[in-house]
Scaffold this motif. Sequence first.
Motif, PDB file in Angstrom:
ATOM      1  N   GLY A  13      -4.071 -64.942  87.372  1.00  0.00           N
ATOM      2  CA  GLY A  13      -3.940 -65.946  88.526  1.00  0.00           C
ATOM      3  C   GLY A  13      -5.259 -67.094  88.307  1.00  0.00           C
ATOM      4  N   ARG A  32      -0.647 -59.320  85.637  1.00  0.00           N
ATOM      5  CA  ARG A  32      -0.805 -60.313  86.379  1.00  0.00           C
ATOM      6  C   ARG A  32      -1.977 -61.399  85.984  1.00  0.00           C
ATOM      7  N   ASN A  72     -11.215 -57.530  82.849  1.00  0.00           N
ATOM      8  CA  ASN A  72     -12.595 -58.466  83.087  1.00  0.00           C
ATOM      9  C   ASN A  72     -13.430 -58.935  81.922  1.00  0.00           C
ATOM     10  N   TYR A 102      -5.828 -60.305  86.174  1.00  0.00           N
ATOM     11  CA  TYR A 102      -6.517 -59.507  87.212  1.00  0.00           C
ATOM     12  C   TYR A 102      -7.070 -58.236  86.757  1.00  0.00           C
ATOM     13  N   SER A 103      -6.502 -57.427  85.699  1.00  0.00           N
ATOM     14  CA  SER A 103      -6.676 -56.319  85.270  1.00  0.00           C
ATOM     15  C   SER A 103      -7.756 -56.187  84.267  1.00  0.00           C
ATOM     16  N   TRP A 131      -8.480 -68.762  89.922  1.00  0.00           N
ATOM     17  CA  TRP A 131      -9.793 -68.428  90.802  1.00  0.00           C
ATOM     18  C   TRP A 131     -10.023 -69.713  91.397  1.00  0.00           C
ATOM     19  N   THR A 155       0.133 -67.697  90.397  1.00  0.00           N
ATOM     20  CA  THR A 155       0.232 -66.472  89.464  1.00  0.00           C
ATOM     21  C   THR A 155       1.302 -66.398  88.587  1.00  0.00           C
TER      22      THR A 155
END
Length: 425
Positions: A157, A155, A107, A104-105, A159, A212
């Motif tokens: 996860g 974290r 990209n 999540y952190s 998509w 997650t």
Amino acid sequence: MVSSYKCEADPGTTDARLRKKLFCGKYDKSERPVKNHNSPITVYAHMDLQNFDFNESLQKLFLNVWFALRWKDEYLTWNAMEFDKIEQIVIDSEDIWLPDLMPYSSNNLDTSCTTPKCQLESDGTVKCVPACEYHSICESDFTNWPFDRANCTLRFGMWVEDSNQVNFVVNSTNAGANDVNTHNQWKIVASGVKTHDTKMPSPTNENTTYPTIVYNYVLERHSGSHCASLLAPAFVIISINFIAMWLNCERRERLFMLAGSIFIHFTFIENLYWQIPYNGATVPSFLIFFRDSLVLTVLLMASTVMIKHLSLKTVEPPAVVSGFVVVLTENQLGQMIFGQDGSTSGEPTPENGHLNNAPAEDNSGDTVVLVGEDRLESDAGGSKKSVGNSGAYKMVAHVVDKCLYIGIVVIYTLMVLALIPKQYK
């Protein structure tokens, strides 16, 4: 979506013939590789931490890891005996189904992390170990600085596939290994991982859960240099204040030492300002200690001036003050605290319940020993009273000064116990 393998090429080797069999049929990498689509695919995940770096100003933990993933692709199996006993091959992850697990952190991930090489075994087991760099957001508590800790969370996860389609199984990391904890300022003292399902709203207003994975790292600062540069001077400053307050209030050295202590406090607080991190809502207790110590030193300097002024007063002290001083100094404990004979050299001694400078005299019915009576012979009666009262106030100032010293020792002891940071065990 069909595999990108060049199926029109004529296989010239057993390996090429095997790859053509696997990828040039009906294999679709966009579908989950399970023959029963009502069953979730189980993916085993393990993060192997290689090294890390912590940015205090950004409150981010940067991790270099090997993120191992393993699952079974039911459409990529073969009989090794039909292909010269080939048990495993290396394939491009772009040609097979991959769990769309993303942090999540982070990209902007490089291709070595998003499209790694994978190992495929004859029973359909796929193993991918990409080398990735992630960063996690951290929360620091600076109350116990420089023995502070940072709690960092990373974290991951899914998509696309939800919890009914993909099931993750994770285990602990090797973050505590000695070859990993080689950072010159921080050490990972604890690490953990857990999985849970995250609820996310869907267009049909149905709560859909997505798997997650949460990795947690607890960092502790290496504080050896801080102990030498911060804690030791703190106790030196306390010692200076104790020595200064032990001196007689009439000595100028006491004021000089307290003034020097105030200057050292200001210099030390400025030094702390450049070392303590700027972010965070908590204030280091070490900084609070020096702030309170600075205020206390200023009050000690003001009290010294007031006590010195008190010792020079020549008026008669109130009876309440004289009686209180007598109560404190006439017992054995008072003599131990305030002086062997209740005073320092040249100072008055409480005798017969009074503060005077005269030796005890036989009292008859016609004779009364007055408070402040002096042996000094003088033609002016007012002169004798002035000298006696001055000696009495010296005794009062001496008692107040000793009580102040005891109070300072108690206050600093409580401050050290409450505000000086302690190392985690």
